[in-house]
Structure formats: C-alpha cells, structure tokens
Design a protein around this motif. Structure first.
Motif, PDB file in Angstrom:
ATOM      1  N   ALA A  83      38.473  24.661  38.323  1.00 48.40           N
ATOM      2  CA  ALA A  83      38.232  25.021  37.011  1.00 48.40           C
ATOM      3  C   ALA A  83      37.129  24.279  36.355  1.00 48.40           C
ATOM      4  N   MET A  84      36.064  25.060  35.838  1.00 48.53           N
ATOM      5  CA  MET A  84      35.169  24.243  35.029  1.00 48.53           C
ATOM      6  C   MET A  84      35.051  24.985  33.617  1.00 48.53           C
ATOM      7  N   GLY A  85      36.070  24.479  32.727  1.00 48.19           N
ATOM      8  CA  GLY A  85      36.028  25.176  31.537  1.00 48.19           C
ATOM      9  C   GLY A  85      37.168  26.420  31.531  1.00 48.19           C
ATOM     10  N   SER A  86      37.040  27.520  30.759  1.00 48.40           N
ATOM     11  CA  SER A  86      38.058  28.361  30.796  1.00 48.40           C
ATOM     12  C   SER A  86      37.813  29.463  31.631  1.00 48.40           C
ATOM     13  N   ASN A  87      36.417  29.896  31.709  1.00 49.47           N
ATOM     14  CA  ASN A  87      36.136  31.031  32.648  1.00 49.47           C
ATOM     15  C   ASN A  87      35.249  30.741  33.784  1.00 49.47           C
ATOM     16  N   HIS A  88      35.135  29.491  34.128  1.00 48.75           N
ATOM     17  CA  HIS A  88      33.974  29.246  35.144  1.00 48.75           C
ATOM     18  C   HIS A  88      34.829  28.529  36.249  1.00 48.75           C
ATOM     19  N   VAL A  89      34.533  28.723  37.461  1.00 50.63           N
ATOM     20  CA  VAL A  89      35.171  28.056  38.471  1.00 50.63           C
ATOM     21  C   VAL A  89      34.244  27.340  39.547  1.00 50.63           C
ATOM     22  N   ALA A  90      34.357  26.310  40.128  1.00 54.60           N
ATOM     23  CA  ALA A  90      33.541  25.745  41.208  1.00 54.60           C
ATOM     24  C   ALA A  90      34.174  25.766  42.714  1.00 54.60           C
ATOM     25  N   VAL A  91      33.520  26.393  43.213  1.00 56.77           N
ATOM     26  CA  VAL A  91      33.859  26.466  44.616  1.00 56.77           C
ATOM     27  C   VAL A  91      33.403  25.339  45.555  1.00 56.77           C
ATOM     28  N   LEU A  92      34.097  24.678  46.191  1.00 57.58           N
ATOM     29  CA  LEU A  92      33.558  23.697  46.976  1.00 57.58           C
ATOM     30  C   LEU A  92      33.478  24.086  48.216  1.00 57.58           C
ATOM     31  N   GLY A  93      32.340  24.114  48.908  1.00 53.58           N
ATOM     32  CA  GLY A  93      32.085  24.260  50.108  1.00 53.58           C
ATOM     33  C   GLY A  93      31.976  23.274  51.210  1.00 53.58           C
ATOM     34  N   LEU A  94      31.388  23.557  52.267  1.00 51.93           N
ATOM     35  CA  LEU A  94      31.178  22.465  53.191  1.00 51.93           C
ATOM     36  C   LEU A  94      30.193  21.121  52.768  1.00 51.93           C
ATOM     37  N   THR A  95      29.212  22.160  52.181  1.00 52.77           N
ATOM     38  CA  THR A  95      28.024  21.143  51.763  1.00 52.77           C
ATOM     39  C   THR A  95      27.553  21.418  50.369  1.00 52.77           C
ATOM     40  N   GLN A  96      28.125  22.376  49.699  1.00 51.69           N
ATOM     41  CA  GLN A  96      27.529  22.273  48.324  1.00 51.69           C
ATOM     42  C   GLN A  96      28.658  22.998  47.307  1.00 51.69           C
ATOM     43  N   VAL A  97      28.279  22.841  46.009  1.00 51.67           N
ATOM     44  CA  VAL A  97      29.299  23.375  44.929  1.00 51.67           C
ATOM     45  C   VAL A  97      28.698  24.529  44.306  1.00 51.67           C
ATOM     46  N   GLU A  98      29.204  25.636  44.362  1.00 52.41           N
ATOM     47  CA  GLU A  98      28.826  26.805  43.587  1.00 52.41           C
ATOM     48  C   GLU A  98      29.849  27.240  42.443  1.00 52.41           C
ATOM     49  N   VAL A  99      28.873  27.458  41.297  1.00 57.61           N
ATOM     50  CA  VAL A  99      29.964  27.881  40.025  1.00 57.61           C
ATOM     51  C   VAL A  99      29.939  29.349  39.739  1.00 57.61           C
TER      52      VAL A  99
ATOM     53  N   GLY B  20      33.922  28.406  51.598  1.00 56.09           N
ATOM     54  CA  GLY B  20      34.709  28.019  50.411  1.00 56.09           C
ATOM     55  C   GLY B  20      36.095  27.181  51.083  1.00 56.09           C
ATOM     56  N   ILE B  21      36.117  26.002  50.457  1.00 53.76           N
ATOM     57  CA  ILE B  21      37.159  25.140  50.779  1.00 53.76           C
ATOM     58  C   ILE B  21      38.456  25.116  49.629  1.00 53.76           C
ATOM     59  N   MET B  22      37.898  24.869  48.363  1.00 56.54           N
ATOM     60  CA  MET B  22      38.919  24.529  47.152  1.00 56.54           C
ATOM     61  C   MET B  22      38.090  25.078  46.061  1.00 56.54           C
ATOM     62  N   ALA B  23      38.818  25.536  45.125  1.00 54.27           N
ATOM     63  CA  ALA B  23      38.564  25.979  43.837  1.00 54.27           C
ATOM     64  C   ALA B  23      38.879  25.140  42.567  1.00 54.27           C
TER      65      ALA B  23
END
Length: 313
Positions: free
Chosen positions: A291-307, A286-289
């Motif tokens: 926010a996706m709304g008030s309770n969800h966070v997207a973590v930007l990895g090297l190849t994908q985005v996980e919420v 994970g490189i960067m976080a």
C-alpha cells in the motif's frame, strides 16, 4: 526491503530515503513512523524512521522474528545461548533493553507490541503428549515478574503471526485457524479463556495480511493448483466481515488503508465489507503488493515498481 538495501517511498512512489544494508536475510516490521530492520538468523538489528537510523543493536543469539510498536518499542524473538529454548527481548525507543523472558518450554515464533507500548505478546509452540500445542503469551515489560500475565492455548494449529488491534484484542494467524484473543480494556484473563477461533483446516492458506482492521486470508481448495480461491476478512472482534471468491493465480494480499487488497497473476482488487472491487489489470510479472496511502498500491515486479489507484466497490 531487498537483500541489499532499504528504500522508503512517498505515496506517489518517489524515493524518500535509500540506504544499503549487509543483512543476509532481512526482516522488517513497521508501525507509526518507525521501521524495524533485522537480520533473520543473525544478531544485528536497527530502528529506522523515514529519514534516518534511530539506533542500532545486536543480540546475543540469532534473531528469529521481531516487531515494533507505534511508540518505537521493539520486541525480538531470538534463540538462546543460555540453555533455554528461546528468548523474548524488549527494547524501549532509546535502544535500552527493558525486559527479557527466557523460555524453557515454549518455542517462541513471533511477537507483537501493543499500541500504547504497555504490553508485548508472543506466539509460541510446544508439544504435549505428541500433539502440537500453540499459545498466545502476554507480557508486561514494566513488571518484575518472569511469568506471562496471560496465556491462551490450543492444539493442532501452528501460530506464526499476530498483531495487537486498536481495541486491545490480539489477532493471530496459524496454519489451520485464526485466533482472536478478546481483551477487556486492554487486559486479558489470566486463564486465557476468552478466545474466538475461525478454523479453515479444509483450505490451504496461500497468504495473509494483518492490520488494525483484522486479518485477511487468501485460501484455496486443496487440489485447485492455486488457480482460484476465497479471500476472507476477519475483524478485530473475531467476526467474519466478508468471504468472497477470486479467480486467477494468487500472488499477494496486503493492507490498504482500513481494508485490504489482493494481487493475482493479472489483476489487483480491493477487499471491502461488500466484497472485492472490479480492480485494475496488471502485468503478469507482479510479485508483491504494498500500500502507498489509502487508495494507491505499489506492485513490485521483477524489474520495476508500478503504482495503481484501487477503489472500493
């Protein structure tokens, strides 16, 4: 925003809009329904919303930073081709240039737009008798005056980011301290004497986030090799909401609703007034976080985005 494209996601991380851009070094800022996309070091910029490009523009000199307000007002800090040190340009939501300030003494670093679009602030640096001097300058874009309506200054703290708060105060983050410029009904004293300062010169600033809730700082002790640190939340009034220790190599701090979240090498946690939540485990890439709304966070990895869902304590 990547080096080739802009993608807007829904709260469930589904792509809503995708467009390519040709900005070599893109910078972005968001407020309300608007997003400012500009080319740092270049001259092109555009105002976007979730569905389309609202308008596009081009400056005379290189863009250094920019900000957008909830009403679509855009403020850009640029170099100058007119013999000045730097310039502040303000555009309304239709793309018309409504204000220009040419700075002969201050090197402008960053800008912020008030929530009602009636004021623009800038962080600036200069030198006085060999000492670094920083300032928060406040402007009225509707005024015919060439001078800031208010200015607060200080030494040995290089300001590089600032934001208007919902109560009209301005919170600015620097290399050695956070300044909170206190307003009265959205107005500041001309002398700029109502400023609260939170110094952290004994710490290393690893990262920060600014929102309407104030500033979150990720700090580490010098010599700790970034393996642990403290995260501090300073509210819009300049008071410390909480300060708590975290472990694990720092990756990112981001706004999450009316609070913040912290991403380390293996964990994503939420910062509330009571401290850090237990959080959730995340992969180590994970490189960067974000926010996706008030309770969800997207973590930007090297190849994908996980919420991930991240709740408070």
């Amino acid at each position: 925003v990547t080096d080739t494209s802009l993608t807007v996601y829904t709260e469930s991380a589904a792509p809503l809009n995708h467009k390519s851009h040709a900005f070599a070094t893109p910078l972005a800022d968001t407020a309300g329904e608007y997003l400012l996309l500009a080319e740092s070091g270049g001259r092109r910029f555009s105002l976007e919303n979730a569905k389309e490009t609202v308008w596009q523009g081009e400056t005379e000199a290189a863009i250094r930073s920019g900000a957008v307000g909830p009403d679509g007002m855009v403020a850009l800090v640029t170099a100058s081709n007119r013999g000045y040190v730097s310039e502040l340009l303000v555009y309304n939501s239709k793309g018309s240039l409504v204000y220009r300030w040419n700075s002969g003494d201050w090197q402008l670093i960053a800008a912020a737009v008030s929530r009602d679009g009636k004021r623009v602030a800038a962080a600036a640096v200069s030198a006085e008798q060999g000492r670094l001097q920083s300032a928060i300058l406040v402007f009225d874009p509707a005024s015919d005056s060439d001078d800031p309506i208010s200015c607060c200054t200080g030494y040995d703290n290089m300001l590089f980011a600032l934001r208007y708060m919902p109560d009209g105060n301005i919170v600015a983050v620097g290399s050695d301290a956070v300044w909170t410029f206190i307003s009265s009904g959205g107005n500041f004293s001309a002398e700029g004497d109502n400023v609260l300062r939170y110094p952290f010169s004994d710490w290393k600033l690893d990262g920060y986030a600014l929102s309407g809730s104030g500033a979150a700082l990720a700090l580490s002790r010098y010599g700790s090799a970034g393996r642990s640190g403290d995260i501090v939340w300073i509210n819009s009034s300049g008071s410390v909401v909480c300060q708590t220790e975290f472990t694990g190599a720092y990756r990112s701090v981001a706004v999450l609703g009316d609070s913040f979240c912290l991403l380390t090498v293996d964990r994503l946690t939420r910062l509330t007034q009571e401290g850090l939540s237990e959080g959730v485990a995340v992969p180590g890439d994970g490189i960067m976080a974000a926010a996706m709304g008030s309770n969800h966070v997207a973590v930007l990895g090297l190849t994908q985005v996980e919420v991930y869902e991240v709740k408070g304590k």
